[in-house]
Design an enzyme around this catalytic site. Structure first.
Site, PDB file in Angstrom:
ATOM      1  NE  ARG A 193       0.043  -0.047   4.933  1.00 22.96           N
ATOM      2  CZ  ARG A 193       1.095   0.641   5.327  1.00 22.96           C
ATOM      3  NH1 ARG A 193       1.492   1.705   4.648  1.00 22.96           N
ATOM      4  NH2 ARG A 193       1.786   0.278   6.391  1.00 22.96           N
ATOM      5  N   GLY A 194       0.241   2.410  -0.106  1.00 24.97           N
ATOM      6  CA  GLY A 194       0.969   3.651   0.059  1.00 24.97           C
ATOM      7  C   GLY A 194       1.307   3.900   1.519  1.00 24.97           C
ATOM      8  N   GLY A 195       2.200   4.869   1.743  1.00 28.09           N
ATOM      9  CA  GLY A 195       2.527   5.248   3.111  1.00 28.09           C
ATOM     10  C   GLY A 195       3.803   4.609   3.617  1.00 28.09           C
ATOM     11  CD  GLN A 196       7.145   7.635   5.656  1.00 26.78           C
ATOM     12  OE1 GLN A 196       8.105   7.405   6.390  1.00 26.78           O
ATOM     13  NE2 GLN A 196       6.852   8.867   5.269  1.00 26.78           N
TER      14      GLN A 196
ATOM     15  CE1 TYR B 103       1.586  -3.671  17.206  1.00 27.37           C
ATOM     16  CE2 TYR B 103      -0.260  -2.237  17.721  1.00 27.37           C
ATOM     17  CZ  TYR B 103       0.444  -3.404  17.947  1.00 27.37           C
ATOM     18  OH  TYR B 103       0.011  -4.303  18.901  1.00 27.37           O
TER      19      TYR B 103
ATOM     20  CB  ALA C 122      -3.258   4.899  10.232  1.00 28.14           C
TER      21      ALA C 122
ATOM     22  N   GLY D 267      -4.188   3.854   4.580  1.00 27.56           N
ATOM     23  CA  GLY D 267      -3.210   3.372   3.614  1.00 27.56           C
ATOM     24  C   GLY D 267      -3.943   2.592   2.543  1.00 27.56           C
TER      25      GLY D 267
ATOM     26  CB  VAL E  23      -9.410   3.422   7.583  1.00 26.14           C
ATOM     27  CG1 VAL E  23      -9.664   4.202   6.293  1.00 26.14           C
ATOM     28  CG2 VAL E  23     -10.684   2.720   8.028  1.00 26.14           C
TER      29      VAL E  23
ATOM     30  CB  CYS F   2       2.427   7.720   9.130  1.00 20.53           C
ATOM     31  SG  CYS F   2       1.070   6.535   9.174  1.00 20.53           S
TER      32      CYS F   2
END
Length: 227
Positions: free
Chosen positions: A77-80, A83, A155, A157, A169, A186
């Site tokens: 997925r996108g993002g960093q 958890y 969050a 992603g 989410v 993130c």
């Protein structure tokens, strides 16, 4: 959007217990292909996972500390780094974005992300929690009732394959917040995380799920139909 504008249903799938993260990836990969091919319907899938750290496409290795040696996965997925663990509600949103979904125009990723954010914000409002987004920060935020400081409560992603969305989410009901110390969530170092239990210790996962379902139609134009 009024109720008269809502004419479709969407499958609302809920898994009890803790779903292994690789099983979720396999399900989403298969289902997204089926949605694209027209052999399966869109779905919102509610799950919890055992403790894991997942890496988005922008994740940096130096942002992973992982003192408990939890499993780590490339999420795609996108993002960093994110958890996931018990007490956190994951809502995986698998939609055909080639067609309109309520207020979301076809093939408009920006509008889709905004729709997810406003869905979360309305859901939390139904539970008595004021939440918001911030320019330049990913996720949904609130003021932690213990510290008075801004903290992430949800969050986002997503991944889009052939204009079908997957991932989605995550909302912190009552996860072990110390586990977030194993990453830079993130990629944002300046702010912490919070949970709904800090606002209302009696709040249950079932209440959160009901709020998610009640908030869905106004944004995505379909009525949740439980599996």
């Amino acid at each position: 959007m009024t109720r008269n504008d809502i004419c479709e249903e969407i499958l609302w799938k809920k898994s009890d217990g803790l779903t292994p993260y690789p099983d979720a990836l396999d399900f989403m990969a298969t289902r997204s292909r089926q949605i694209h091919d027209g052999t399966a319907d869109p779905v919102v899938w509610l799950v919890e996972h055992p403790p894991v750290f997942t890496a988005g496409t922008s994740a940096k290795q130096q942002d992973l500390y992982n003192p408990h040696h939890y499993p780590t996965y490339e999420a795609g997925r996108g993002g960093q780094w994110t958890y996931h663990g018990p007490g956190q509600r994951l809502a995986y949103v698998l939609l055909n974005l080639s067609q309109p979904n309520g207020t979301i125009p076809p093939r408009d990723l920006r509008a889709f992300v905004k729709g997810l954010e406003t869905w979360i914000i309305e859901t939390l409002s139904r539970l008595g929690v004021t939440a918001f987004t911030r320019e330049g920060r990913i996720g949904v935020w609130s003021f932690d009732p213990l510290t008075g400081e801004e903290a992430k409560i949800a969050a986002l992603g997503i991944r889009v394959s052939r204009w079908v969305s997957w991932h989605g989410v995550s909302i912190n009901l009552d996860p072990a917040l110390d586990d977030f110390d194993g990453i830079v969530p993130c990629g944002i170092r300046e702010f912490g995380v919070t949970s709904l239990r800090r606002f209302n210790p009696a709040l249950s996962m079932e209440e959160l799920d009901r709020a998610l379902a009640a908030s869905w139609p106004a944004h995505f134009g379909s009525i949740p139909r439980e599996e």
